[in-house]
Design a protein around this motif. Structure first.
Motif, short mmCIF file in Angstrom:
data_model
loop_
_atom_site.label_atom_id
_atom_site.label_comp_id
_atom_site.label_asym_id
_atom_site.label_seq_id
_atom_site.Cartn_x
_atom_site.Cartn_y
_atom_site.Cartn_z
N ALA A 37 -1.79 0.60 10.59
CA ALA A 37 -2.08 -0.25 9.42
C ALA A 37 -0.88 -0.29 8.46
O ALA A 37 -0.58 -1.33 7.88
CB ALA A 37 -3.32 0.26 8.69
N ILE A 38 -0.20 0.83 8.31
CA ILE A 38 0.97 0.89 7.42
C ILE A 38 2.07 -0.02 7.97
O ILE A 38 2.66 -0.82 7.23
CB ILE A 38 1.51 2.34 7.30
N THR A 91 0.83 -1.22 0.00
CA THR A 91 0.00 0.00 0.00
C THR A 91 0.86 1.27 0.00
O THR A 91 0.35 2.36 0.24
CB THR A 91 -0.94 0.03 1.23
N CYS A 92 2.15 1.13 -0.26
CA CYS A 92 3.08 2.28 -0.18
C CYS A 92 2.64 3.46 -1.05
O CYS A 92 2.77 4.61 -0.64
CB CYS A 92 4.49 1.85 -0.55
N SER A 93 2.12 3.18 -2.23
CA SER A 93 1.74 4.27 -3.14
C SER A 93 0.57 5.10 -2.61
O SER A 93 0.36 6.22 -3.04
CB SER A 93 1.40 3.72 -4.53
N ARG A 116 -1.86 11.02 9.45
CA ARG A 116 -0.84 9.97 9.27
C ARG A 116 -0.65 9.17 10.55
O ARG A 116 -0.45 7.96 10.50
CB ARG A 116 0.48 10.59 8.81
N ILE A 117 -0.71 9.82 11.70
CA ILE A 117 -0.60 9.10 12.97
C ILE A 117 -1.70 8.04 13.05
O ILE A 117 -1.45 6.89 13.44
CB ILE A 117 -0.68 10.07 14.17
N LYS A 118 -2.89 8.42 12.64
CA LYS A 118 -4.04 7.50 12.67
C LYS A 118 -3.84 6.33 11.70
O LYS A 118 -4.22 5.20 12.01
CB LYS A 118 -5.30 8.28 12.30
N ALA A 119 -3.24 6.59 10.55
CA ALA A 119 -3.06 5.55 9.53
C ALA A 119 -1.85 4.65 9.80
O ALA A 119 -1.76 3.55 9.24
CB ALA A 119 -2.91 6.20 8.15
N THR A 120 -0.94 5.09 10.63
CA THR A 120 0.34 4.39 10.80
C THR A 120 0.24 2.95 11.28
O THR A 120 0.96 2.09 10.76
CB THR A 120 1.29 5.23 11.67
N LEU A 172 13.41 2.10 11.46
CA LEU A 172 13.64 2.06 10.02
C LEU A 172 13.01 0.76 9.55
O LEU A 172 13.27 -0.31 10.10
CB LEU A 172 15.14 2.09 9.70
N LEU A 173 12.17 0.88 8.52
CA LEU A 173 11.43 -0.28 8.02
C LEU A 173 11.52 -0.33 6.50
O LEU A 173 11.92 0.66 5.87
CB LEU A 173 9.96 -0.18 8.45
N GLN A 174 11.11 -1.46 5.94
CA GLN A 174 11.11 -1.61 4.48
C GLN A 174 9.91 -2.45 4.06
O GLN A 174 9.55 -3.43 4.72
CB GLN A 174 12.41 -2.26 4.01
#
Length: 162
Positions: free
Chosen positions: A27-28, A4-6, A21-25, A45-47
């Motif tokens: 799930a990301i 879902t990166c895009s 973005r805090i709210k969505a994080t 740091l993630l990938q």
């Protein structure tokens, strides 16, 4: 699960976008692989295992210390451990504090040299030092927010947001 990166490109440097973005994080982050953590700042740091996109997390007390993820350029893990990327929320708050201070003050150069050894600039009126060193002193005494630490990266460039 699918990448879902895009769907989560760079966000605007404003409070609403950061809270969103805090709210969505959560799930990301579920979809990303943890590469490294920094102890004191609690950064990660993630990938993405699907597209290879690198991500970093940030936290800012002004936003309830909520964790938020943002995309960053690819980096060697050891280099990131030495200097993580600049956190966009901290960059935004720094810009706001600078803008407020500059809006309330004027800096007229005087005929006197800056009082800091080997500084070629003129002192500002009402101060024994130049504008740069005046701001630096205010930051040292906690009267102005210090410039946040971290690697600058596109789209959060070298100019602090206003």
């Amino acid at each position: 699960m699918e990448c879902t990166c895009s769907q989560y490109r760079a966000f605007d440097l404003d409070r609403r976008s950061i809270y969103k973005r805090i709210k969505a994080t959560p799930a990301i982050l579920k979809l990303l692989l943890l590469l490294a953590e920094s102890g004191a700042a609690k950064l990660k740091l993630l990938q993405c295992p699907h597209c290879g996109q690198f991500w970093q997390t940030g936290r800012e007390m002004t936003f309830g210390n909520g964790e938020y993820g943002f995309q960053v350029p690819a980096i060697i893990v050891e280099e990131w451990r030495q200097e993580p990327y600049l956190q966009p929320a901290a960059w935004m708050l720094y810009g706001v504090s600078q803008q407020s201070y500059y809006a309330a003050n004027t800096f007229e150069p005087s005929d006197m040299p800056c009082g800091v050894a080997q500084c070629p600039n003129r002192a500002i009126r009402g101060s024994g030092v130049c504008e740069h060193h005046h701001i630096e002193q205010l930051q040292q005494f906690g009267l102005l927010r210090k410039r946040p630490e971290g690697r600058l990266f596109h789209p959060y460039n070298a100019t602090a947001p206003a």
